[in-house]
Design an enzyme around this catalytic site. Structure first.
Site, PDB file in Angstrom:
ATOM      1  N   THR A 147     -48.231 -48.229  34.152  1.00 17.01           N
ATOM      2  CA  THR A 147     -47.423 -49.453  34.194  1.00 17.01           C
ATOM      3  C   THR A 147     -47.563 -50.320  32.935  1.00 17.01           C
ATOM      4  O   THR A 147     -46.928 -51.376  32.835  1.00 17.01           O
ATOM      5  CB  THR A 147     -47.769 -50.292  35.442  1.00 17.01           C
ATOM      6  N   GLY A 184     -51.501 -66.408  16.328  1.00 15.70           N
ATOM      7  CA  GLY A 184     -52.220 -65.139  16.429  1.00 15.70           C
ATOM      8  C   GLY A 184     -51.946 -64.259  15.228  1.00 15.70           C
ATOM      9  O   GLY A 184     -50.830 -63.796  15.039  1.00 15.70           O
ATOM     10  N   GLY A 186     -52.825 -61.164  14.553  1.00 13.80           N
ATOM     11  CA  GLY A 186     -53.170 -59.766  14.853  1.00 13.80           C
ATOM     12  C   GLY A 186     -51.997 -58.867  14.500  1.00 13.80           C
ATOM     13  O   GLY A 186     -51.172 -59.199  13.636  1.00 13.80           O
ATOM     14  N   VAL A 242     -54.364 -73.610  18.273  1.00 10.82           N
ATOM     15  CA  VAL A 242     -53.183 -74.380  18.672  1.00 10.82           C
ATOM     16  C   VAL A 242     -53.519 -75.052  20.000  1.00 10.82           C
ATOM     17  O   VAL A 242     -53.826 -74.376  20.983  1.00 10.82           O
ATOM     18  CB  VAL A 242     -51.954 -73.468  18.819  1.00 10.82           C
ATOM     19  N   GLY A 275     -52.186 -61.356  22.083  1.00 15.52           N
ATOM     20  CA  GLY A 275     -52.696 -60.216  22.841  1.00 15.52           C
ATOM     21  C   GLY A 275     -51.797 -59.888  24.022  1.00 15.52           C
ATOM     22  O   GLY A 275     -50.802 -60.577  24.274  1.00 15.52           O
ATOM     23  N   HIS A 448     -50.134 -33.259  -6.488  1.00 18.39           N
ATOM     24  CA  HIS A 448     -50.177 -34.320  -7.505  1.00 18.39           C
ATOM     25  C   HIS A 448     -48.775 -34.629  -7.995  1.00 18.39           C
ATOM     26  O   HIS A 448     -47.993 -33.710  -8.178  1.00 18.39           O
ATOM     27  CB  HIS A 448     -51.041 -33.858  -8.672  1.00 18.39           C
TER      28      HIS A 448
HETATM   29  C1  LIG Z   1     -44.013 -55.658  19.333  1.00 13.20           C
HETATM   30  C2  LIG Z   1     -44.879 -54.458  19.616  1.00 13.20           C
HETATM   31  C3  LIG Z   1     -45.036 -53.492  18.648  1.00 13.20           C
HETATM   32  C4  LIG Z   1     -45.820 -52.375  18.909  1.00 13.20           C
HETATM   33  N1  LIG Z   1     -45.966 -51.450  17.910  1.00 13.20           N
HETATM   34  C5  LIG Z   1     -46.737 -50.371  18.127  1.00 13.20           C
HETATM   35  C6  LIG Z   1     -46.877 -49.378  17.127  1.00 13.20           C
HETATM   36  O1  LIG Z   1     -46.301 -49.466  16.044  1.00 13.20           O
HETATM   37  N2  LIG Z   1     -47.658 -48.312  17.390  1.00 13.20           N
HETATM   38  C7  LIG Z   1     -48.309 -48.175  18.578  1.00 13.20           C
HETATM   39  O2  LIG Z   1     -49.018 -47.177  18.762  1.00 13.20           O
HETATM   40  N3  LIG Z   1     -48.201 -49.093  19.555  1.00 13.20           N
HETATM   41  C8  LIG Z   1     -47.424 -50.186  19.360  1.00 13.20           C
HETATM   42  N4  LIG Z   1     -47.281 -51.105  20.347  1.00 13.20           N
HETATM   43  C9  LIG Z   1     -47.992 -50.887  21.619  1.00 13.20           C
HETATM   44  C10 LIG Z   1     -47.215 -49.871  22.480  1.00 13.20           C
HETATM   45  O3  LIG Z   1     -45.915 -50.355  22.711  1.00 13.20           O
HETATM   46  C11 LIG Z   1     -47.940 -49.666  23.802  1.00 13.20           C
HETATM   47  O4  LIG Z   1     -49.280 -49.297  23.552  1.00 13.20           O
HETATM   48  C12 LIG Z   1     -47.283 -48.567  24.609  1.00 13.20           C
HETATM   49  O5  LIG Z   1     -45.942 -48.869  24.888  1.00 13.20           O
HETATM   50  C13 LIG Z   1     -48.037 -48.347  25.941  1.00 13.20           C
HETATM   51  O6  LIG Z   1     -47.413 -47.343  26.656  1.00 13.20           O
HETATM   52  P1  LIG Z   1     -47.541 -47.263  28.246  1.00 13.20           P
HETATM   53  O7  LIG Z   1     -46.769 -46.045  28.639  1.00 13.20           O
HETATM   54  O8  LIG Z   1     -48.949 -47.365  28.648  1.00 13.20           O
HETATM   55  O9  LIG Z   1     -46.834 -48.581  28.807  1.00 13.20           O
HETATM   56  P2  LIG Z   1     -45.452 -49.287  28.527  1.00 13.20           P
HETATM   57  O10 LIG Z   1     -44.805 -48.766  27.314  1.00 13.20           O
HETATM   58  O11 LIG Z   1     -45.719 -50.738  28.618  1.00 13.20           O
HETATM   59  O12 LIG Z   1     -44.541 -48.828  29.750  1.00 13.20           O
HETATM   60  C14 LIG Z   1     -44.813 -49.221  31.048  1.00 13.20           C
HETATM   61  C15 LIG Z   1     -43.565 -49.062  31.866  1.00 13.20           C
HETATM   62  O13 LIG Z   1     -43.895 -49.268  33.239  1.00 13.20           O
HETATM   63  C16 LIG Z   1     -42.846 -49.971  33.875  1.00 13.20           C
HETATM   64  N5  LIG Z   1     -43.409 -50.622  35.055  1.00 13.20           N
HETATM   65  C17 LIG Z   1     -44.385 -51.567  35.104  1.00 13.20           C
HETATM   66  N6  LIG Z   1     -44.656 -51.872  36.382  1.00 13.20           N
HETATM   67  C18 LIG Z   1     -43.827 -51.123  37.161  1.00 13.20           C
HETATM   68  C19 LIG Z   1     -43.649 -50.992  38.572  1.00 13.20           C
HETATM   69  N7  LIG Z   1     -44.369 -51.694  39.438  1.00 13.20           N
HETATM   70  N8  LIG Z   1     -42.702 -50.131  39.013  1.00 13.20           N
HETATM   71  C20 LIG Z   1     -41.958 -49.394  38.148  1.00 13.20           C
HETATM   72  N9  LIG Z   1     -42.102 -49.477  36.805  1.00 13.20           N
HETATM   73  C21 LIG Z   1     -43.030 -50.322  36.325  1.00 13.20           C
HETATM   74  C22 LIG Z   1     -42.355 -50.946  32.811  1.00 13.20           C
HETATM   75  O14 LIG Z   1     -41.029 -51.355  33.069  1.00 13.20           O
HETATM   76  C23 LIG Z   1     -42.487 -50.090  31.547  1.00 13.20           C
HETATM   77  O15 LIG Z   1     -41.284 -49.424  31.250  1.00 13.20           O
HETATM   78  C24 LIG Z   1     -46.471 -52.223  20.151  1.00 13.20           C
HETATM   79  C25 LIG Z   1     -46.304 -53.188  21.143  1.00 13.20           C
HETATM   80  C26 LIG Z   1     -45.507 -54.298  20.886  1.00 13.20           C
HETATM   81  C27 LIG Z   1     -45.314 -55.324  21.962  1.00 13.20           C
HETATM   82  N1  LIG Z   2     -48.835 -51.291  14.826  1.00 16.22           N
HETATM   83  C1  LIG Z   2     -49.297 -51.201  16.062  1.00 16.22           C
HETATM   84  O1  LIG Z   2     -49.883 -50.209  16.473  1.00 16.22           O
HETATM   85  C2  LIG Z   2     -49.095 -52.347  17.006  1.00 16.22           C
HETATM   86  C3  LIG Z   2     -48.155 -53.328  16.735  1.00 16.22           C
HETATM   87  C4  LIG Z   2     -48.004 -54.365  17.652  1.00 16.22           C
HETATM   88  C5  LIG Z   2     -48.773 -54.398  18.790  1.00 16.22           C
HETATM   89  N2  LIG Z   2     -49.683 -53.435  19.019  1.00 16.22           N
HETATM   90  C6  LIG Z   2     -50.537 -53.478  20.227  1.00 16.22           C
HETATM   91  O2  LIG Z   2     -50.236 -54.638  20.977  1.00 16.22           O
HETATM   92  C7  LIG Z   2     -51.427 -55.412  21.133  1.00 16.22           C
HETATM   93  C8  LIG Z   2     -51.099 -56.857  21.198  1.00 16.22           C
HETATM   94  O3  LIG Z   2     -50.746 -57.355  19.899  1.00 16.22           O
HETATM   95  P1  LIG Z   2     -51.091 -58.849  19.510  1.00 16.22           P
HETATM   96  O4  LIG Z   2     -50.822 -59.029  18.068  1.00 16.22           O
HETATM   97  O5  LIG Z   2     -50.460 -59.752  20.512  1.00 16.22           O
HETATM   98  O6  LIG Z   2     -52.642 -58.914  19.811  1.00 16.22           O
HETATM   99  P2  LIG Z   2     -53.906 -58.712  18.847  1.00 16.22           P
HETATM  100  O7  LIG Z   2     -55.057 -58.590  19.739  1.00 16.22           O
HETATM  101  O8  LIG Z   2     -53.662 -57.641  17.839  1.00 16.22           O
HETATM  102  O9  LIG Z   2     -53.989 -60.070  18.029  1.00 16.22           O
HETATM  103  C9  LIG Z   2     -54.066 -61.294  18.675  1.00 16.22           C
HETATM  104  C10 LIG Z   2     -54.659 -62.288  17.698  1.00 16.22           C
HETATM  105  O10 LIG Z   2     -54.501 -63.582  18.233  1.00 16.22           O
HETATM  106  C11 LIG Z   2     -55.691 -64.316  18.005  1.00 16.22           C
HETATM  107  N3  LIG Z   2     -55.713 -65.379  18.993  1.00 16.22           N
HETATM  108  C12 LIG Z   2     -56.023 -65.307  20.307  1.00 16.22           C
HETATM  109  N4  LIG Z   2     -55.859 -66.507  20.910  1.00 16.22           N
HETATM  110  C13 LIG Z   2     -55.423 -67.361  19.939  1.00 16.22           C
HETATM  111  C14 LIG Z   2     -55.059 -68.736  19.910  1.00 16.22           C
HETATM  112  N5  LIG Z   2     -55.093 -69.470  21.007  1.00 16.22           N
HETATM  113  N6  LIG Z   2     -54.664 -69.276  18.747  1.00 16.22           N
HETATM  114  C15 LIG Z   2     -54.617 -68.533  17.609  1.00 16.22           C
HETATM  115  N7  LIG Z   2     -54.937 -67.224  17.579  1.00 16.22           N
HETATM  116  C16 LIG Z   2     -55.332 -66.645  18.721  1.00 16.22           C
HETATM  117  C17 LIG Z   2     -56.796 -63.290  18.121  1.00 16.22           C
HETATM  118  O11 LIG Z   2     -57.965 -63.720  17.475  1.00 16.22           O
HETATM  119  C18 LIG Z   2     -56.142 -62.080  17.461  1.00 16.22           C
HETATM  120  O12 LIG Z   2     -56.374 -62.032  16.080  1.00 16.22           O
HETATM  121  C19 LIG Z   2     -52.290 -55.007  19.952  1.00 16.22           C
HETATM  122  O13 LIG Z   2     -53.648 -55.248  20.191  1.00 16.22           O
HETATM  123  C20 LIG Z   2     -51.998 -53.549  19.829  1.00 16.22           C
HETATM  124  O14 LIG Z   2     -52.783 -52.852  20.763  1.00 16.22           O
HETATM  125  C21 LIG Z   2     -49.854 -52.411  18.147  1.00 16.22           C
END
Ligand SMILES: Cc1cc2nc3c(=O)[nH]c(=O)nc-3n(C[C@H](O)[C@H](O)[C@H](O)COP(=O)(O)OP(=O)(O)OC[C@H]3O[C@@H](n4cnc5c(N)ncnc54)[C@H](O)[C@@H]3O)c2cc1C
Ligand SMILES: NC(=O)c1ccc[n+]([C@@H]2O[C@H](COP(=O)([O-])OP(=O)(O)OC[C@H]3O[C@@H](n4cnc5c(N)ncnc54)[C@H](O)[C@@H]3O)[C@@H](O)[C@H]2O)c1
Length: 480
Positions: A147, A184, A186, A242, A275, A448
């Site tokens: 999920t 944030g 991150g 914040v 996060g 290279h």
């Molecule tokens: C902006 C952003 C950028 C990201 N970029 C990257 C990246 O570049 N590389 C990377 O590795 N990771 C990235 N991530 C993280 C990545 O998207 C997640 O780690 C990944 O999608 C997790 O996969 P999952 O299958 O566990 O869950 P999800 O992709 O979250 O899928 C869960 C699914 O479960 C469904 N669901 C939930 N509850 C229910 C329910 N009760 N009944 C039916 N369906 C349900 C939801 O609708 C959803 O479709 C990014 C995340 C964000 C937000």
């Molecule tokens: N390229 C990728 O693989 C990718 C891209 C996007 C997201 N993700 C996944 O999604 C997760 C969530 O991303 P994210 O950027 O929301 O989380 P993150 O954990 O990467 O970063 C959150 C940041 O917010 C800071 N923070 C927390 N509370 C705060 C506050 N009150 N004020 C200011 N700063 C605060 C933390 O110290 C941290 O640096 C990531 O941890 C990662 O697992 C992965």
């Protein structure tokens, strides 16, 4: 209705698990609340953000051509936001449509519904889609819980204004605000902050910790922090909290609390990226034997089995790191376990990539973890300034480093900062997984001039044979 295997959630964890289980000959149903498969990654995460980051990178490169290569053209690039948004949405549609077809070709049933556990072998399905069986109950022998996660939005930031966005709102690209605060520093804050800054917003980044990307090695973060600081015109406020957000007319007033920055300021939009939290609440897990830990993650073993013999868990819901490739790999393991195979997941080399410009990537142990855990490592660093390809591309701020076990000579970690680091890290993952020693990398001929040579060169630093560096500095084996 009964399905031997049910996958709850159709993200990169869920659909991978379902497809592989079907390929193994199992009868599989996916229950997904949304109309399209793909989950966070395809619909509102990895893919749309990388499509927008591509635009940001090209804008940067065009600026670089003008500033450093004598390529002249009039004015600044003009941006048609509707076209950018449409192209990003097209990319999503191409990929999600493909998934629907792949499910059909494997005879995987897809039910569009929200599922909750009635007990360890029954889901109650809610929704109004025709795919929901009469009575709304679905029984199973095994369920793979996938999920995922949702953005964390503390009540203090959840003020009911669409000017305060999470990552989904930021990816929707409603407009290019004149000013934007990113809460944030991150993954999401830096990736999406970079997108908006390149599109023309004046971006301010606030990070609670002392530096951006806390947890990542500082030498990797340094070149990125410098670039982000320039991009944000010095508006990177670390060590700052914040306090509150208030809607004032068509602005959001923000109070800052921190030794470095105090007071309040107004912004057109605020992105909260502090996060994500796993989706375990409201699933009826209390009606099963699944154990959820204090951080909200489902506890499972290296075969993805939870405390309930009928339920496995994968992906974001099953613990850190919340990354798509980790979810997919866990999905494969879960499918193989259900197919009776001896699969398990040793999580020693899950790569992490921050897709900013420059990119940061690491795999295996980091220097920060080695210091924290008292693990003995030798660190071999190769600066990209010595790389012909990096010089040709004008991206000399990068570095590549190996972390080596001084006793065995085996590679146990790698860190890279620089353009394309996310592609380069794959070689390191293979090296760590295969238990390679440093000479395995240095004796493999790299093409290279490429940035991949920096991996070979960092290995040569280990032996003192890196010809592009004048007197390589050898760090002695050290604890921390
Ligand atoms: C902006 C952003 C950028 C990201 N970029 C990257 C990246 O570049 N590389 C990377 O590795 N990771 C990235 N991530 C993280 C990545 O998207 C997640 O780690 C990944 O999608 C997790 O996969 P999952 O299958 O566990 O869950 P999800 O992709 O979250 O899928 C869960 C699914 O479960 C469904 N669901 C939930 N509850 C229910 C329910 N009760 N009944 C039916 N369906 C349900 C939801 O609708 C959803 O479709 C990014 C995340 C964000 C937000
Ligand atoms: N390229 C990728 O693989 C990718 C891209 C996007 C997201 N993700 C996944 O999604 C997760 C969530 O991303 P994210 O950027 O929301 O989380 P993150 O954990 O990467 O970063 C959150 C940041 O917010 C800071 N923070 C927390 N509370 C705060 C506050 N009150 N004020 C200011 N700063 C605060 C933390 O110290 C941290 O640096 C990531 O941890 C990662 O697992 C992965």
């Amino acid at each position: 209705m009964h399905s031997p295997v049910v996958v709850l959630g159709g993200g990169p964890g869920g659909y991978a698990a379902a497809f592989l289980a079907a390929d193994e000959g199992l009868d599989v149903t996916i229950v997904e609340a949304e109309p399209r498969l793909g989950g966070t990654c395809l619909l509102r995460g990895c893919i749309p953000s990388k499509a927008l980051l591509h635009v940001a990178k090209v804008i940067h490169e065009v600026d670089d051509l003008k500033a450093n290569w004598g390529v002249e053209y009039p004015g600044k690039p003009s941006i048609d936001i509707d076209k950018v948004r449409a192209r990003k949405d097209q990319v999503i549609s191409n990929l999600t449509g493909g998934l629907g077809n792949l499910a059909k070709r494997r005879n995987v049933t897809v039910i569009q519904a929200r599922g909750t556990f009635v007990n360890s072998t029954t889901l109650q399905l809610e929704g109004d889609h025709e795919s929901i069986p009469v009575g709304g109950q679905l029984t199973f022998d095994h369920c793979i819980l996938a999920t995922g996660s949702v953005p964390a939005m503390p009540p203090a930031f959840n003020i009911g204004s669409d000017r305060v966005m999470d990552s989904t709102g930021a990816l929707a690209l409603a407009d290019i605000p004149e000013s934007m605060l990113v809460v944030g520093g991150g993954y999401i804050g830096l990736e999406m902050g970079s997108v908006y800054a390149h599109l023309g917003s004046k971006v301010t980044v606030v990070e609670l910790a002392e530096g951006l990307l806390p947890g990542a090695d500082r030498d990797l973060v340094k070149p990125l922090a410098k670039r982000i600081d320039k991009l944000c015109e010095g508006r990177v406020l670390t060590n700052t909290k914040v306090g509150s957000l208030t809607e004032v007319g068509d602005k959001i007033e923000v109070t800052f609390e921190g030794p470095a920055h105090f007071g309040h300021e107004q912004f057109d939009r605020v992105l909260v990226s502090i996060g994500r939290r796993p989706v375990t609440r409201g699933l009826g897990l209390e009606n099963t034997s699944v154990v959820v830990n204090e951080r909200g993650f489902v506890e499972c073993d290296d075969r993805q089995r939870t405390a309930d013999p009928h339920i496995l868990a994968i992906g974001d819901v099953a613990g850190d790191p919340m990354l798509a490739h980790k979810a997919t790999h866990e999905g494969r393991v879960a499918a193989e376990v259900l197919a009776g195979k001896a699969a398990s997941f040793d999580k020693k080399a899950i790569p992490a990539v921050v897709f900013t410009d420059p990119e940061i990537a690491w795999a295996g142990i980091t220097e920060t973890e080695a210091k924290r855990d008292g693990v003995k490592v030798t660190v071999e660093v190769y600066p990209w300034a010595a790389s012909g390809r990096a010089q040709a591309l004008g991206i000399t701020e990068g570095l590549t480093k190996w972390l080596v076990d001084p006793d065995s000579g085996r590679i146990i970690g790698c860190g890279i900062v620089g353009s394309g680091a996310g592609e380069l890290i794959a070689e390191a993952v293979l090296a760590i997984e295969m238990g390679c020693e440093v000479h395995d990398v240095t004796e493999s001929v790299h093409p290279h001039p490429t940035l991949s040579e920096t991996l070979m060169n960092a290995g040569e630093v280990h032996f003192g044979t890196a010809t592009e560096i004048f007197k390589p500095k050898r760090k002695p084996a050290s604890v921390g």
